[in-house]
Enzyme design. Structure first.
Site, PDB file in Angstrom:
ATOM      1  N   SER A 146       0.863  -1.191   0.000  1.00  0.00           N
ATOM      2  CA  SER A 146       0.000   0.000   0.000  1.00  0.00           C
ATOM      3  C   SER A 146       0.893   1.233   0.000  1.00  0.00           C
ATOM      4  CB  SER A 146      -0.855  -0.007   1.276  1.00  0.00           C
ATOM      5  OG  SER A 146      -1.508   1.236   1.468  1.00  0.00           O
ATOM      6  N   TYR A 159      -1.860  -1.260  10.693  1.00  0.00           N
ATOM      7  CA  TYR A 159      -1.998  -1.445   9.240  1.00  0.00           C
ATOM      8  C   TYR A 159      -0.774  -0.891   8.504  1.00  0.00           C
ATOM      9  CZ  TYR A 159      -3.778  -1.326   4.504  1.00  0.00           C
ATOM     10  OH  TYR A 159      -3.915  -1.512   3.144  1.00  0.00           O
TER      11      TYR A 159
HETATM   12  N1  LIG Z   1      -8.866  -0.532  -1.033  1.00  0.00           N
HETATM   13  C1  LIG Z   1      -7.857   0.243  -0.702  1.00  0.00           C
HETATM   14  O1  LIG Z   1      -7.999   1.484  -0.527  1.00  0.00           O
HETATM   15  C2  LIG Z   1      -6.482  -0.354  -0.559  1.00  0.00           C
HETATM   16  C3  LIG Z   1      -5.368   0.497  -0.653  1.00  0.00           C
HETATM   17  C4  LIG Z   1      -4.092  -0.035  -0.517  1.00  0.00           C
HETATM   18  C5  LIG Z   1      -3.912  -1.389  -0.320  1.00  0.00           C
HETATM   19  N2  LIG Z   1      -5.010  -2.197  -0.239  1.00  0.00           N
HETATM   20  C6  LIG Z   1      -4.782  -3.627  -0.004  1.00  0.00           C
HETATM   21  O2  LIG Z   1      -5.359  -4.344  -1.069  1.00  0.00           O
HETATM   22  C7  LIG Z   1      -5.657  -5.673  -0.644  1.00  0.00           C
HETATM   23  C8  LIG Z   1      -7.053  -6.037  -1.109  1.00  0.00           C
HETATM   24  O3  LIG Z   1      -7.979  -5.191  -0.484  1.00  0.00           O
HETATM   25  P1  LIG Z   1      -9.323  -4.688  -1.182  1.00  0.00           P
HETATM   26  O4  LIG Z   1      -9.257  -3.222  -1.187  1.00  0.00           O
HETATM   27  O5  LIG Z   1      -9.541  -5.395  -2.457  1.00  0.00           O
HETATM   28  O6  LIG Z   1     -10.353  -5.100  -0.036  1.00  0.00           O
HETATM   29  P2  LIG Z   1     -11.633  -6.049  -0.012  1.00  0.00           P
HETATM   30  O7  LIG Z   1     -12.579  -5.697  -1.107  1.00  0.00           O
HETATM   31  O8  LIG Z   1     -12.101  -5.946   1.407  1.00  0.00           O
HETATM   32  O9  LIG Z   1     -11.059  -7.500  -0.290  1.00  0.00           O
HETATM   33  C9  LIG Z   1     -10.380  -8.246   0.694  1.00  0.00           C
HETATM   34  C10 LIG Z   1     -10.320  -9.693   0.260  1.00  0.00           C
HETATM   35  O10 LIG Z   1      -9.556 -10.420   1.229  1.00  0.00           O
HETATM   36  C11 LIG Z   1     -10.372 -11.512   1.750  1.00  0.00           C
HETATM   37  N3  LIG Z   1     -10.005 -11.732   3.140  1.00  0.00           N
HETATM   38  C12 LIG Z   1     -10.180 -10.880   4.184  1.00  0.00           C
HETATM   39  N4  LIG Z   1      -9.783 -11.457   5.314  1.00  0.00           N
HETATM   40  C13 LIG Z   1      -9.347 -12.707   4.992  1.00  0.00           C
HETATM   41  C14 LIG Z   1      -8.830 -13.807   5.743  1.00  0.00           C
HETATM   42  N5  LIG Z   1      -8.682 -13.744   7.079  1.00  0.00           N
HETATM   43  N6  LIG Z   1      -8.475 -14.928   5.079  1.00  0.00           N
HETATM   44  C15 LIG Z   1      -8.645 -15.015   3.741  1.00  0.00           C
HETATM   45  N7  LIG Z   1      -9.124 -14.019   2.982  1.00  0.00           N
HETATM   46  C16 LIG Z   1      -9.476 -12.884   3.605  1.00  0.00           C
HETATM   47  C17 LIG Z   1     -11.814 -11.030   1.563  1.00  0.00           C
HETATM   48  O11 LIG Z   1     -12.773 -12.096   1.500  1.00  0.00           O
HETATM   49  P3  LIG Z   1     -13.442 -12.729   2.833  1.00  0.00           P
HETATM   50  O12 LIG Z   1     -13.856 -11.574   3.689  1.00  0.00           O
HETATM   51  O13 LIG Z   1     -14.582 -13.555   2.336  1.00  0.00           O
HETATM   52  O14 LIG Z   1     -12.398 -13.550   3.482  1.00  0.00           O
HETATM   53  C18 LIG Z   1     -11.692 -10.366   0.187  1.00  0.00           C
HETATM   54  O15 LIG Z   1     -11.665 -11.336  -0.827  1.00  0.00           O
HETATM   55  C19 LIG Z   1      -5.452  -5.683   0.872  1.00  0.00           C
HETATM   56  O16 LIG Z   1      -4.205  -6.282   1.177  1.00  0.00           O
HETATM   57  C20 LIG Z   1      -5.445  -4.207   1.234  1.00  0.00           C
HETATM   58  O17 LIG Z   1      -4.694  -3.956   2.390  1.00  0.00           O
HETATM   59  C21 LIG Z   1      -6.290  -1.713  -0.363  1.00  0.00           C
END
Ligand SMILES: NC(=O)c1ccc[n+]([C@@H]2O[C@H](COP(=O)([O-])OP(=O)(O)OC[C@H]3O[C@@H](n4cnc5c(N)ncnc54)[C@H](OP(=O)(O)O)[C@@H]3O)[C@@H](O)[C@H]2O)c1
Length: 275
Positions: A146, A159
């Site tokens: 991130s 985080y």
């Molecule tokens: N969105 C942002 O602004 C942003 C910015 C920078 C970095 N990121 C990073 O991008 C990555 C993806 O995030 P996203 O934004 O796409 O969020 P998201 O839509 O909340 O997706 C998260 C995914 O991870 C799964 N997950 C969560 N907890 C889990 C666990 N304990 N075991 C297995 N799977 C799990 C969720 O499915 P289930 O809940 O069904 O398990 C979902 O498939 C993360 O690492 C996040 O830190 C996001």
């Protein structure tokens, strides 16, 4: 991982957190390139929908593992499934992760340690246990960090630290594996409209702020840039000019200064005023 990904139908792409957001879009990138995919998350129903979407996008086979990757049993379940499939791994995509907004002392400790387990320990364990299969395919490892990795984050302390870990781990692994032709890339997105914000408890004012609006990038674009970056063996993929400038500023400033700036940007004044 070569830029043309030959024999893609024989080599698996594993995506953690593939049921929504950036992970789902990354799975579709792999599917469009003809890879069989192994999709991992906790919620089975959403995974099945993602698997159907991957097949529609061109994947010859979409496997799912419903597993909590913040637990050892969850990680074991993924490795067992990969062993059962017996394929070389074209890409391991460490994407699953979550955040938590609010003063550290008021965070639920169990949730905070689960965040470290998922954002850090699962990345290390999966990368280690699947490395030989990645080597076999001369594939790659993409880890989603991130822009939070570039400065400490008052109000999101655990985080930010977890994402700094992910970035440093990825960069060191890249250096170690370069001579073997294994690609290793870190994705450092700024804000992406997914379920992340709501799950992290990010307050509405921050999500609606001009800074977030200016730096926000859609998940499909972020995923396409990351997938292309992995194929080119880019060290870091950071979508968005505003995000790149912010990370550069954070790198140039003393850490104490970038911490104070992050505190203001995150709107965490209330969080730390008690300290
Ligand atoms: N969105 C942002 O602004 C942003 C910015 C920078 C970095 N990121 C990073 O991008 C990555 C993806 O995030 P996203 O934004 O796409 O969020 P998201 O839509 O909340 O997706 C998260 C995914 O991870 C799964 N997950 C969560 N907890 C889990 C666990 N304990 N075991 C297995 N799977 C799990 C969720 O499915 P289930 O809940 O069904 O398990 C979902 O498939 C993360 O690492 C996040 O830190 C996001």
């Amino acid at each position: 991982m070569t830029s043309s990904t030959p024999a893609s139908s024989d080599s698996l792409v594993i995506v953690t957190g593939a049921s929504s957001g950036i992970g789902l879009e990354l799975a579709l990138c792999a599917a469009r390139d003809g890879h069989p995919v192994l999709l991992v998350a906790r919620g089975r129903e959403a995974l099945e929908i993602a698997a159907d979407a991957a097949i529609d996008a061109g994947s010859p086979a979409a496997h799912v593992v419903s597993a909590d990757l913040s637990t050892s049993a969850g990680i074991d379940a993924v490795v067992t499934e990969v062993d059962k499939l017996g394929m070389p791994v074209a890409a391991l995509i460490n994407n699953a992760g979550f955040g938590g907004w609010g003063p550290f002392g008021e965070q639920d400790l169990d949730r905070a340690t689960r965040m470290v387990d998922l954002n850090c320990r699962a990345v290390v364990e999966l990368s280690h246990r699947l490395l030989d299969r990645v080597r076999e395919a001369r594939g790659g490892v993409l880890t989603v960090a991130s822009t939070a990795a570039f400065q400490p984050g008052p109000g999101m302390a655990v985080y930010h630290a977890s994402k700094a870990f992910a970035l440093y781990f990825s960069l060191a692994l890249r250096d170690e594996l370069k001579a073997e032709g294994v690609h290793v890339t870190a994705l450092c997105p700024g804000p992406v409209p997914t379920e992340f914000g709501a799950n992290a408890g990010v307050h509405a004012e921050l999500e609606a702020s001009l800074r977030v609006k200016l730096s926000s990038q859609p998940a499909d674009k972020v995923a396409r840039m990351a997938w292309r970056g992995l194929r080119k063996n880019q060290a870091v993929v950071m979508p968005g000019t505003v995000n790149r400038l912010g990370a550069l500023g954070a790198k140039l400033a003393p850490l104490t200064t970038s911490t104070r700036l992050a505190r203001t940007a995150l709107g965490a004044m209330a969080a730390s005023s008690k300290a």
